[in-house]
Design an enzyme around this catalytic site. Structure first.
Site, PDB file in Angstrom:
ATOM      1  N   GLU A 126      65.654 -13.239  40.237  1.00 27.59           N
ATOM      2  CA  GLU A 126      65.402 -12.094  40.335  1.00 27.59           C
ATOM      3  C   GLU A 126      64.810 -11.110  39.815  1.00 27.59           C
ATOM      4  O   GLU A 126      63.920 -11.154  38.717  1.00 27.59           O
ATOM      5  CB  GLU A 126      66.558 -12.344  39.882  1.00 27.59           C
ATOM      6  N   GLY A 130      63.703 -13.819  35.154  1.00 25.12           N
ATOM      7  CA  GLY A 130      62.612 -14.523  34.584  1.00 25.12           C
ATOM      8  C   GLY A 130      62.334 -15.879  34.122  1.00 25.12           C
ATOM      9  O   GLY A 130      63.409 -16.639  34.682  1.00 25.12           O
ATOM     10  N   GLN A 278      19.545 -23.261  28.698  1.00 28.34           N
ATOM     11  CA  GLN A 278      20.498 -23.955  27.686  1.00 28.34           C
ATOM     12  C   GLN A 278      21.688 -22.699  27.612  1.00 28.34           C
ATOM     13  O   GLN A 278      22.346 -23.526  27.472  1.00 28.34           O
ATOM     14  CB  GLN A 278      19.466 -24.019  26.193  1.00 28.34           C
ATOM     15  N   GLY A 339      25.871 -12.223  39.806  1.00 25.75           N
ATOM     16  CA  GLY A 339      26.105 -11.149  40.658  1.00 25.75           C
ATOM     17  C   GLY A 339      26.950 -12.148  41.913  1.00 25.75           C
ATOM     18  O   GLY A 339      28.201 -11.360  42.709  1.00 25.75           O
ATOM     19  N   GLU A 362      56.494 -21.001  37.364  1.00 24.07           N
ATOM     20  CA  GLU A 362      57.369 -22.466  36.571  1.00 24.07           C
ATOM     21  C   GLU A 362      56.677 -22.735  34.600  1.00 24.07           C
ATOM     22  O   GLU A 362      56.206 -23.759  34.443  1.00 24.07           O
ATOM     23  CB  GLU A 362      56.044 -23.962  37.233  1.00 24.07           C
ATOM     24  N   THR A 364      55.714 -19.123  32.187  1.00 27.54           N
ATOM     25  CA  THR A 364      54.302 -18.996  31.449  1.00 27.54           C
ATOM     26  C   THR A 364      53.719 -19.452  30.527  1.00 27.54           C
ATOM     27  O   THR A 364      54.725 -20.349  29.070  1.00 27.54           O
ATOM     28  CB  THR A 364      54.768 -17.990  30.917  1.00 27.54           C
TER      29      THR A 364
END
Length: 380
Positions: A126, A130, A278, A339, A362, A364
């Site tokens: 709601e 939570g 590497q 990039g 479901e 945190t």
């Protein structure tokens, strides 16, 4: 627990081919249109994906937790939106009915969910509620042979396309003992939907507010027929849901590893593929190692679940590690791409945004940490 290895391998192989041949090529279109093509949803129905965890007696596949994990690992190889459309039917949208529903509720709703003819949704969160699920403010007042519901639910997955909501509302006093679970059809008088949410990622998934304004539902809409059991019902289904999400995160991480390797072996800098540098190798190696660790965790916890062991801590550990892990893998995959990884032309860009949600819904990451620590201390 794998009941028949040959049958399971056939299912996993079918899902693997479906993901690679149908879902991966459709990813860009879903990102562009913010919707899943109806033809793909129909194919999901034919594959039985809407009923993976629903018992066979109700038309589902009745997969064990370990079997479900193996399928989730494959589904994780593509955009999260595809899992989301079937996720609530297999998870929190149906499991409450399976574990606590009346015989009549199971007989009516589960076959429809298993066939994908009905899409279920779970309405708990709601505007001011939570993680503290026991503080639900939506009210349900009994009047004769029906209830009147008032309140607002927020960020409800599949709400715009759902046919029925497993909805938590307060029928009693304060605290979790006053919360009751209801099965609320989407066409109930007084139920309306808010505008679709504009999310950071997971385009193609549908979420919005569910608004209850003197919404009228029959008294037999109470899951199990008993008031005050809603919080307990929600808690019962979380272990399975957390393991499923964790397995899906591992699948997402594997896809990101594959994308990073494919780019690194074909992109050249300083006269050779960047995969031969590497520091790039370190990014790949760390991602592969964490993905493997997550896979081992989830399979082990799934086997313990099927064996009937108490796995509250294990499930929370899997959800915590795998959801955090896939975020790190996504970040490295973007870094490997340089990039190009910041551009929408490459899948890692939207995966980077998509996986951020797994650390939130479901439970945190912080809630998982609290659960793990609480279980550790309770064992002393």
């Amino acid at each position: 627990m794998i009941r028949d290895a040959e049958i399971l391998e056939g299912l996993v192989d079918a899902v693997r081919r479906f993901v690679r041949e149908r879902l991966v090529p459709a990813e860009a279109g879903v990102e562009e249109t913010n919707s899943i093509p109806p033809t793909i949803i129909d194919e999901m129905r034919e594959l039985g994906l809407f009923g993976l965890s629903i018992p066979e007696e109700f038309g589902g596949l009745g997969l064990t937790m370990e079997e479900e994990v193996m399928v989730a690992l494959e589904l994780g190889q593509t955009s999260a939106a595809f899992r989301s459309i079937i996720g609530t039917n297999n998870g929190i949208g149906s499991q409450g009915i399976i574990v606590d529903g009346t015989a009549a509720q199971k007989a009516y709703w589960l076959p429809l969910m298993a066939a994908g003819e009905v899409i279920g949704s779970f309405a708990l969160t709601e505007p001011d509620v939570g993680s503290d699920a026991g503080s639900v403010k939506t009210t349900a007042r009994r009047v004769g042979d029906h209830y009147i519901l008032n309140g607002t639910k927020r960020y409800i997955t599949n709400a715009p396309v759902a046919n029925v909501f497993t909805l938590m509302a307060r029928t009693g006093g304060p605290g979790s003992a006053g919360v009751t679970a209801f099965l609320v059809p989407a066409d109930s008088p007084g139920l309306s939907l808010g505008q679709p949410d504009r999310k950071m990622g997971q385009r193609g998934t549908k979420t919005c507010d569910v608004i209850l304004d003197d919404c009228k539902v029959s008294a037999d809409a109470v899951i199990g027929g008993v008031e005050g059991q809603g919080f307990k019902t929600a808690m019962k289904v979380l272990n399975r849901g957390r393991l499923h999400i964790a397995a899906f995160c591992v699948g997402q991480a594997q896809r990101l590893c594959d994308e990073a390797v494919a780019f690194a072996t074909t992109r050249h800098q300083f006269g050779k593929p960047i995969a031969e540098h590497q520091l790039v190798q370190a990014l790949l190696a760390d991602s592969a190692t964490e993905t493997y660790a997550g896979r081992c965790m989830v399979i082990d916890a799934a086997r313990r679940f099927d064996a009937g062991e108490r796995i509250i801590q294990d499930a929370a550990s899997c959800k915590l590690f795998c959801s955090e892990m896939v975020g790190r893998v996504a970040d490295r995959a973007v870094q490997v791409h340089g990039g190009a990884g910041y551009m929408q032309d490459y899948p890692v860009e939207h995966f980077y945004r998509d996986v951020r949600l797994f650390r939130l819904y479901e439970g945190t990451s912080q809630i998982q940490q609290i659960i793990i620590a609480r279980e550790m201390c309770a064992q002393r």
